[in-house]
Enzyme design. Structure first.
Site, PDB file in Angstrom:
ATOM      1  N   ASP A 149       8.789   4.585  -1.239  1.00  0.00           N
ATOM      2  CA  ASP A 149       7.419   4.802  -1.530  1.00  0.00           C
ATOM      3  C   ASP A 149       7.371   6.087  -2.164  1.00  0.00           C
ATOM      4  OD1 ASP A 149       4.745   5.315  -1.574  1.00  0.00           O
ATOM      5  OD2 ASP A 149       4.483   4.121   0.283  1.00  0.00           O
ATOM      6  N   HIS A 182       5.659   1.366  -2.681  1.00  0.00           N
ATOM      7  CA  HIS A 182       4.186   1.353  -2.222  1.00  0.00           C
ATOM      8  C   HIS A 182       3.622   0.088  -2.159  1.00  0.00           C
ATOM      9  CE1 HIS A 182       1.150   3.693  -0.580  1.00  0.00           C
ATOM     10  NE2 HIS A 182       0.077   3.004  -1.526  1.00  0.00           N
ATOM     11  N   SER A 200      -2.277   1.265   2.778  1.00  0.00           N
ATOM     12  CA  SER A 200      -2.481   2.736   2.206  1.00  0.00           C
ATOM     13  C   SER A 200      -3.660   3.413   2.514  1.00  0.00           C
ATOM     14  CB  SER A 200      -2.440   2.338   0.782  1.00  0.00           C
ATOM     15  OG  SER A 200      -2.457   3.441  -0.117  1.00  0.00           O
TER      16      SER A 200
HETATM   17  C1  MLT Z   1      -4.484   8.095   0.513  1.00  0.00           C
HETATM   18  O1  MLT Z   1      -5.156   8.817  -0.171  1.00  0.00           O
HETATM   19  O2  MLT Z   1      -5.143   7.669   1.554  1.00  0.00           O
HETATM   20  C2  MLT Z   1      -2.914   8.023   0.423  1.00  0.00           C
HETATM   21  O3  MLT Z   1      -2.804   8.908  -0.482  1.00  0.00           O
HETATM   22  C3  MLT Z   1      -2.682   6.646  -0.317  1.00  0.00           C
HETATM   23  C4  MLT Z   1      -3.441   6.281  -1.229  1.00  0.00           C
HETATM   24  O4  MLT Z   1      -4.438   5.874  -1.118  1.00  0.00           O
HETATM   25  O5  MLT Z   1      -2.918   6.687  -2.312  1.00  0.00           O
END
Ligand code: MLT
Length: 205
Positions: A157, A188, A107
């Site tokens: 996701d 996710h 992520s």
């Molecule tokens: C980010 O902010 O890098 C992406 O939206 C994924 C997350 O960390 O939620």
């Protein structure tokens, strides 16, 4: 293993016992340096593990760079934080005599790993990007020939639109990375299928 505050980042360093490339573990929003250690140990047994904690706080949640809203990044901060992380990795390599690591990022950690590849390609030998999206509106030009990249996305996701994950996979392939992008029947969160594919990719590198 205790976390150390050294070379600019609170982090865990686990020395390896084998000869494989070290692994740089990059957690998601709200995580920390311990989150991905079990994945690192099972995917790359015997590898040295470097696991920093993101230095940006969103409320109480550590991240690797600032965002303006979900999926909307502060690109100036992303660039600065990417160089900061690159310098940390270089310092760790020098301190422990390590080769360039493979990044495994989830992520937010996957997004800064993608940014590292695009802005500081010398720092990583390759990367597994779990639930990543395109970090830049217009990607920098770079040559990633010889780097292997695995991207694992979730078809359901709610945070990462399919288009932005596909755009990142396209960008990486266009600049020469040997890119494998798999879309799993997942959201996710990571699933057993992610770990199985990740282990197979890492073993086959
Ligand atoms: C980010 O902010 O890098 C992406 O939206 C994924 C997350 O960390 O939620």
């Amino acid at each position: 293993m205790d976390a150390l505050a050294q070379d600019g980042f609170t982090h865990v360093y686990e020395p390896g016992t084998g000869a494989g490339a070290p692994v740089l573990l990059l957690h998601g929003t709200g995580g920390d340096e311990r989150d991905l250690l079990p994945i690192g140990r099972s995917v790359a047994p015997g590898a040295s593990l470097i696991s920093p904690r993101g230095r940006v706080l969103e409320g109480t949640m550590p991240r690797f760079f600032r965002r303006l809203a979900e999926g909307v990044f502060d690109e100036a901060d992303l660039v600065a934080r990417t160089h900061e992380l690159a310098e940390f990795v270089l310092a760790m390599r020098a301190r422990h005599g390590l080769a360039a690591p493979i990044a495994i990022g989830f992520s937010n950690g996957a997004n800064i790993a993608a940014s590292l590849l695009l802005l500081r390609p010398e720092v990583l030998a390759g990367a597994a990007l779990l639930r990543a999206m395109s970090p830049f509106a217009g990607p920098p030009s770079v040559d990633l020939t010889g780097k292997k990249v695995l991207m694992l996305s979730g078809a359901m996701d709610p945070i990462i639109p399919a288009e932005t994950a596909e755009r990142l996979a396209r960008t990486l392939a266009e600049v020469g990375a040997e890119t494998e992008h798999r879309v799993l029947p997942a959201g996710h969160g990571l699933t057993q299928a992610d770990l199985t594919l990740l282990e197979a990719w890492h073993a086959g590198r």
